[in-house]
Design a protein around this motif. Sequence first.
Motif, short mmCIF file in Angstrom:
data_model
loop_
_atom_site.label_atom_id
_atom_site.label_comp_id
_atom_site.label_asym_id
_atom_site.label_seq_id
_atom_site.Cartn_x
_atom_site.Cartn_y
_atom_site.Cartn_z
N PRO A 1 32.14 35.73 -1.21
CA PRO A 1 30.51 35.10 -0.97
C PRO A 1 29.81 36.34 -1.29
N GLY A 2 28.67 35.79 -1.56
CA GLY A 2 27.47 36.95 -2.08
C GLY A 2 26.82 37.88 -0.89
N ARG A 3 27.17 37.43 0.26
CA ARG A 3 26.66 38.31 1.44
C ARG A 3 27.60 39.51 1.36
N ARG A 4 28.95 39.13 1.26
CA ARG A 4 29.78 40.24 1.36
C ARG A 4 29.55 41.43 0.16
N LYS A 5 29.30 40.88 -0.94
CA LYS A 5 28.96 41.61 -2.13
C LYS A 5 27.87 42.29 -1.76
N ALA A 6 26.70 41.85 -1.13
CA ALA A 6 25.39 42.44 -0.87
C ALA A 6 25.81 43.65 0.02
N GLU A 7 26.54 43.39 0.94
CA GLU A 7 26.96 44.36 1.91
C GLU A 7 27.67 45.45 1.58
N LEU A 8 28.51 45.28 0.50
CA LEU A 8 29.36 46.41 -0.35
C LEU A 8 28.06 47.26 -1.27
N ILE A 9 27.11 46.69 -1.66
CA ILE A 9 26.02 47.29 -2.27
C ILE A 9 25.38 48.18 -1.45
N VAL A 10 24.89 47.61 -0.27
CA VAL A 10 24.31 48.42 0.64
C VAL A 10 25.10 49.57 1.15
N GLN A 11 26.44 49.43 1.24
CA GLN A 11 27.20 50.63 1.69
C GLN A 11 27.30 51.57 0.66
N LEU B 1 35.08 48.25 -9.09
CA LEU B 1 33.72 47.70 -8.47
C LEU B 1 33.15 46.63 -9.03
N ALA B 2 33.14 46.65 -10.55
CA ALA B 2 32.48 45.52 -11.23
C ALA B 2 33.38 44.03 -11.18
N ASP B 3 34.44 44.14 -10.91
CA ASP B 3 35.31 43.11 -10.45
C ASP B 3 34.93 42.53 -9.19
N ALA B 4 34.83 43.42 -8.17
CA ALA B 4 34.41 43.16 -6.76
C ALA B 4 33.20 42.37 -6.83
N LEU B 5 32.17 42.84 -7.67
CA LEU B 5 31.04 42.15 -7.62
C LEU B 5 30.63 40.90 -8.44
N SER B 6 31.99 40.68 -9.30
CA SER B 6 31.70 39.64 -10.22
C SER B 6 32.69 38.25 -9.72
N LYS B 7 33.60 38.60 -8.60
CA LYS B 7 34.42 37.53 -8.03
C LYS B 7 34.02 36.32 -7.50
N ARG B 8 33.89 35.32 -8.14
CA ARG B 8 33.25 33.90 -7.56
C ARG B 8 33.86 33.78 -6.27
N ALA B 9 35.00 33.84 -5.88
CA ALA B 9 35.59 33.61 -4.44
C ALA B 9 34.92 34.68 -3.52
N LEU C 1 16.67 45.11 -4.87
CA LEU C 1 16.87 44.61 -6.30
C LEU C 1 18.29 44.67 -6.60
N ALA C 2 19.08 45.63 -6.44
CA ALA C 2 20.43 45.67 -6.77
C ALA C 2 21.17 44.58 -6.07
N GLN C 3 20.85 43.93 -4.76
CA GLN C 3 21.23 42.77 -4.28
C GLN C 3 21.05 41.62 -4.88
N ARG C 4 20.06 41.33 -5.23
CA ARG C 4 19.62 39.95 -5.94
C ARG C 4 20.57 39.39 -6.90
N PRO C 5 21.37 40.02 -7.81
CA PRO C 5 22.29 39.36 -8.70
C PRO C 5 23.49 38.75 -7.95
#
Length: 269
Positions: free
Chosen positions: A145-155, A135-143, A168-172
């Motif tokens: 897009p931020g929107r996809r990471k944000a969607e993962l957090i929402v899920q 999970l940490a790797d999925a949220l840190s990969k620069r390749a 707030l969890a999506q902001r970073p």
Amino acid sequence: MDGPSRSAWAAARATLHEVLPGVEPRALAGELFALGEAIDATAKLRRSLADPSRDGWPKRELARRLFGQRVSAGAMTVLESAVSGRWTSDRDLVDTIERLGIDAVLAAAEKDGVLDLVEDELFRFERLVSSDAALADALSKRAVPGRRKAELIVQLLAGKAQPDTVWLAQRPVLHPRGRKYSAAIWRQLKIAARRRQQITAIVTTALELEPLQRERLSAGLAKMYGRPVFVNVVVDPSVLGGLSVQIGDEVIDGTVRRRLEDVRRTMGA
């Protein structure tokens, strides 16, 4: 943040607190986040608004010309206060605008009586991310897009957390600015603690604490430190029993695991 930037941040934060009672805090937070991102996106604009060699009035005029018709009067007042300051670094200006947005979200949570819950949920989510390498790797990969990471957090948080926590969890991941995810969440937690003028204790225990146990521990720590103490609990069965309490760099380790380690060292010696 130090020197002139700290004074500029304090002045902008004071302006935010003057504005908050007369506005919808979540709407203001959204505007501040958008302003910070717009300014950060253009290096020339960022340097112009934060230039310590320029007087405050031309920077305020530039801000009004660019954003005055796009944001509310409250957001404009906060922005003008921010750009009027003397900043050590132009990045400090953007950092402050984002911090003020976070503070506005937390003000809304406080108004609704859920600030404790939001703080606890953010802490637990940060612990989840830190303990899950994938999970940490999925949220840190620069390749990614931020929107996809944000969607993962929402899920992950859907139906399990307050809307403010999810936001707030999506902001970073939407506006990382070079920070690691966990560091950005800890920054938010520090802003929450400052808002309530308290310190935060990370308590590690083998079993979840009952509400009454939390209250007694918080009261005891508050008596020790002379300030209110908010208790975040980490459940770790490997400690076997007892408690470990971390406040800042200070650790009080009274766990069974620590005692066994002490015994082993003594026998080894």
